[in-house]
Write a protein that holds these residues in place. Sequence first.
Motif, PDB file in Angstrom:
ATOM      1  N   SER A   5       0.828  -1.208   0.000  1.00 20.11           N
ATOM      2  CA  SER A   5       0.000   0.000   0.000  1.00 20.11           C
ATOM      3  C   SER A   5       0.861   1.255   0.000  1.00 20.11           C
ATOM      4  O   SER A   5       0.557   2.226  -0.700  1.00 20.11           O
ATOM      5  CB  SER A   5      -0.922   0.020   1.219  1.00 20.11           C
ATOM      6  N   LEU A   6       1.931   1.250   0.795  1.00 17.68           N
ATOM      7  CA  LEU A   6       2.827   2.407   0.840  1.00 17.68           C
ATOM      8  C   LEU A   6       3.520   2.613  -0.504  1.00 17.68           C
ATOM      9  O   LEU A   6       3.651   3.751  -0.967  1.00 17.68           O
ATOM     10  CB  LEU A   6       3.868   2.228   1.939  1.00 17.68           C
ATOM     11  N   GLU A   7       3.948   1.527  -1.147  1.00 20.32           N
ATOM     12  CA  GLU A   7       4.589   1.646  -2.447  1.00 20.32           C
ATOM     13  C   GLU A   7       3.605   2.158  -3.487  1.00 20.32           C
ATOM     14  O   GLU A   7       3.951   2.995  -4.313  1.00 20.32           O
ATOM     15  CB  GLU A   7       5.197   0.308  -2.879  1.00 20.32           C
ATOM     16  N   ILE A  29      17.206   2.978  -9.352  1.00 20.90           N
ATOM     17  CA  ILE A  29      18.535   2.498  -9.024  1.00 20.90           C
ATOM     18  C   ILE A  29      18.438   1.682  -7.739  1.00 20.90           C
ATOM     19  O   ILE A  29      17.859   2.132  -6.754  1.00 20.90           O
ATOM     20  CB  ILE A  29      19.511   3.687  -8.827  1.00 20.90           C
ATOM     21  N   GLY A  30      19.020   0.491  -7.749  1.00 22.71           N
ATOM     22  CA  GLY A  30      18.907  -0.381  -6.572  1.00 22.71           C
ATOM     23  C   GLY A  30      17.485  -0.852  -6.412  1.00 22.71           C
ATOM     24  O   GLY A  30      16.907  -0.778  -5.330  1.00 22.71           O
ATOM     25  N   SER A  31      16.900  -1.349  -7.496  1.00 22.76           N
ATOM     26  CA  SER A  31      15.471  -1.661  -7.533  1.00 22.76           C
ATOM     27  C   SER A  31      15.075  -2.949  -6.828  1.00 22.76           C
ATOM     28  O   SER A  31      13.883  -3.237  -6.695  1.00 22.76           O
ATOM     29  CB  SER A  31      15.000  -1.711  -8.987  1.00 22.76           C
ATOM     30  N   LYS A  88      12.796   9.846 -17.870  1.00 21.59           N
ATOM     31  CA  LYS A  88      12.037  11.013 -17.389  1.00 21.59           C
ATOM     32  C   LYS A  88      12.195  11.187 -15.875  1.00 21.59           C
ATOM     33  O   LYS A  88      12.292  12.291 -15.372  1.00 21.59           O
ATOM     34  CB  LYS A  88      10.558  10.822 -17.741  1.00 21.59           C
ATOM     35  N   LEU A  89      12.227  10.048 -15.157  1.00 12.55           N
ATOM     36  CA  LEU A  89      12.378  10.110 -13.711  1.00 12.55           C
ATOM     37  C   LEU A  89      13.297   8.985 -13.255  1.00 12.55           C
ATOM     38  O   LEU A  89      13.071   7.817 -13.567  1.00 12.55           O
ATOM     39  CB  LEU A  89      11.023   9.981 -13.008  1.00 12.55           C
ATOM     40  N   LEU A  90      14.332   9.367 -12.543  1.00 11.89           N
ATOM     41  CA  LEU A  90      15.251   8.406 -11.944  1.00 11.89           C
ATOM     42  C   LEU A  90      14.947   8.375 -10.454  1.00 11.89           C
ATOM     43  O   LEU A  90      14.942   9.417  -9.804  1.00 11.89           O
ATOM     44  CB  LEU A  90      16.696   8.841 -12.201  1.00 11.89           C
ATOM     45  N   VAL A  91      14.655   7.198  -9.942  1.00 12.22           N
ATOM     46  CA  VAL A  91      14.282   7.038  -8.537  1.00 12.22           C
ATOM     47  C   VAL A  91      15.383   6.286  -7.805  1.00 12.22           C
ATOM     48  O   VAL A  91      15.883   5.275  -8.293  1.00 12.22           O
ATOM     49  CB  VAL A  91      12.949   6.262  -8.402  1.00 12.22           C
ATOM     50  N   ALA A  92      15.759   6.796  -6.657  1.00  6.98           N
ATOM     51  CA  ALA A  92      16.697   6.103  -5.772  1.00  6.98           C
ATOM     52  C   ALA A  92      16.104   6.167  -4.370  1.00  6.98           C
ATOM     53  O   ALA A  92      15.709   7.232  -3.913  1.00  6.98           O
ATOM     54  CB  ALA A  92      18.068   6.756  -5.812  1.00  6.98           C
ATOM     55  N   ARG A  93      16.036   5.026  -3.715  1.00  2.76           N
ATOM     56  CA  ARG A  93      15.422   4.997  -2.386  1.00  2.76           C
ATOM     57  C   ARG A  93      16.427   4.814  -1.268  1.00  2.76           C
ATOM     58  O   ARG A  93      16.087   4.968  -0.115  1.00  2.76           O
ATOM     59  CB  ARG A  93      14.367   3.893  -2.319  1.00  2.76           C
ATOM     60  N   ALA A 124      11.940   8.048   4.170  1.00  2.59           N
ATOM     61  CA  ALA A 124      10.830   8.054   5.107  1.00  2.59           C
ATOM     62  C   ALA A 124      10.701   9.427   5.749  1.00  2.59           C
ATOM     63  O   ALA A 124      11.657  10.176   5.831  1.00  2.59           O
ATOM     64  CB  ALA A 124      11.061   6.997   6.185  1.00  2.59           C
ATOM     65  N   GLY A 125       9.511   9.753   6.171  1.00  9.81           N
ATOM     66  CA  GLY A 125       9.305  11.012   6.882  1.00  9.81           C
ATOM     67  C   GLY A 125       8.431  11.978   6.119  1.00  9.81           C
ATOM     68  O   GLY A 125       7.985  11.713   5.012  1.00  9.81           O
ATOM     69  N   ALA A 126       8.222  13.135   6.716  1.00  9.38           N
ATOM     70  CA  ALA A 126       7.332  14.129   6.136  1.00  9.38           C
ATOM     71  C   ALA A 126       7.850  14.674   4.815  1.00  9.38           C
ATOM     72  O   ALA A 126       7.091  14.894   3.882  1.00  9.38           O
ATOM     73  CB  ALA A 126       7.125  15.279   7.120  1.00  9.38           C
ATOM     74  N   ASN A 127       9.145  14.937   4.734  1.00 10.06           N
ATOM     75  CA  ASN A 127       9.738  15.423   3.489  1.00 10.06           C
ATOM     76  C   ASN A 127      10.434  14.255   2.803  1.00 10.06           C
ATOM     77  O   ASN A 127      11.645  14.183   2.733  1.00 10.06           O
ATOM     78  CB  ASN A 127      10.728  16.557   3.777  1.00 10.06           C
ATOM     79  N   ALA A 128       9.623  13.345   2.285  1.00  9.23           N
ATOM     80  CA  ALA A 128      10.135  12.072   1.803  1.00  9.23           C
ATOM     81  C   ALA A 128      10.764  12.124   0.419  1.00  9.23           C
ATOM     82  O   ALA A 128      11.374  11.172   0.004  1.00  9.23           O
ATOM     83  CB  ALA A 128       9.028  11.033   1.819  1.00  9.23           C
ATOM     84  N   VAL A 129      10.629  13.212  -0.313  1.00 14.27           N
ATOM     85  CA  VAL A 129      11.190  13.278  -1.656  1.00 14.27           C
ATOM     86  C   VAL A 129      12.179  14.431  -1.741  1.00 14.27           C
ATOM     87  O   VAL A 129      11.851  15.564  -1.441  1.00 14.27           O
ATOM     88  CB  VAL A 129      10.095  13.485  -2.730  1.00 14.27           C
TER      89      VAL A 129
END
Length: 142
Positions: A5-7, A29-31, A88-93, A124-129
């Motif tokens: 659900s979070l994802e 990255i690191g998927s 268009k979008l590179l995501v790293a967690r 994680a957290g309020a400013n997560a991005v």
Amino acid sequence: MSVISLEREAATSLVRRYGLTPADLVLEIGSGTGSFLKALQSLGVRVLGAEPDMWSMAQAWTTGVDTLSVHFTTGAAEYIREKYGLVKLLVARNVKPGTEEFAALVAASSRCLAADGAIAILGAGANAVVEVRPDVPARRAA
């Protein structure tokens, strides 16, 4: 709330925030096993994972998530651009801004990121991005 659900919630937020369409490519990255990319894929976005662990990459493939077994380097970024198109979008967690790993990620991303593309560091957290829009150098005509 479950991890799935979070994802799904994070994926929906990114699709809205960046106006992602089926023509856009999202690279994570690191998927890992591709669960986050699967959530994006279910929203109609083209996805690609970059995961150096062969077992995790194979797991992603079994769920239908196209994943390369690579470390994200400038060479890998150039291969992605040539084989899959601009990102268009590179995501790293799992990358912390201000680290050497972050600097390497930004440097490599300039080889595959679209001119209007962005890097989203999720946490994680309020400013997560944390968003990064590197100044992508102009490419010479081939």
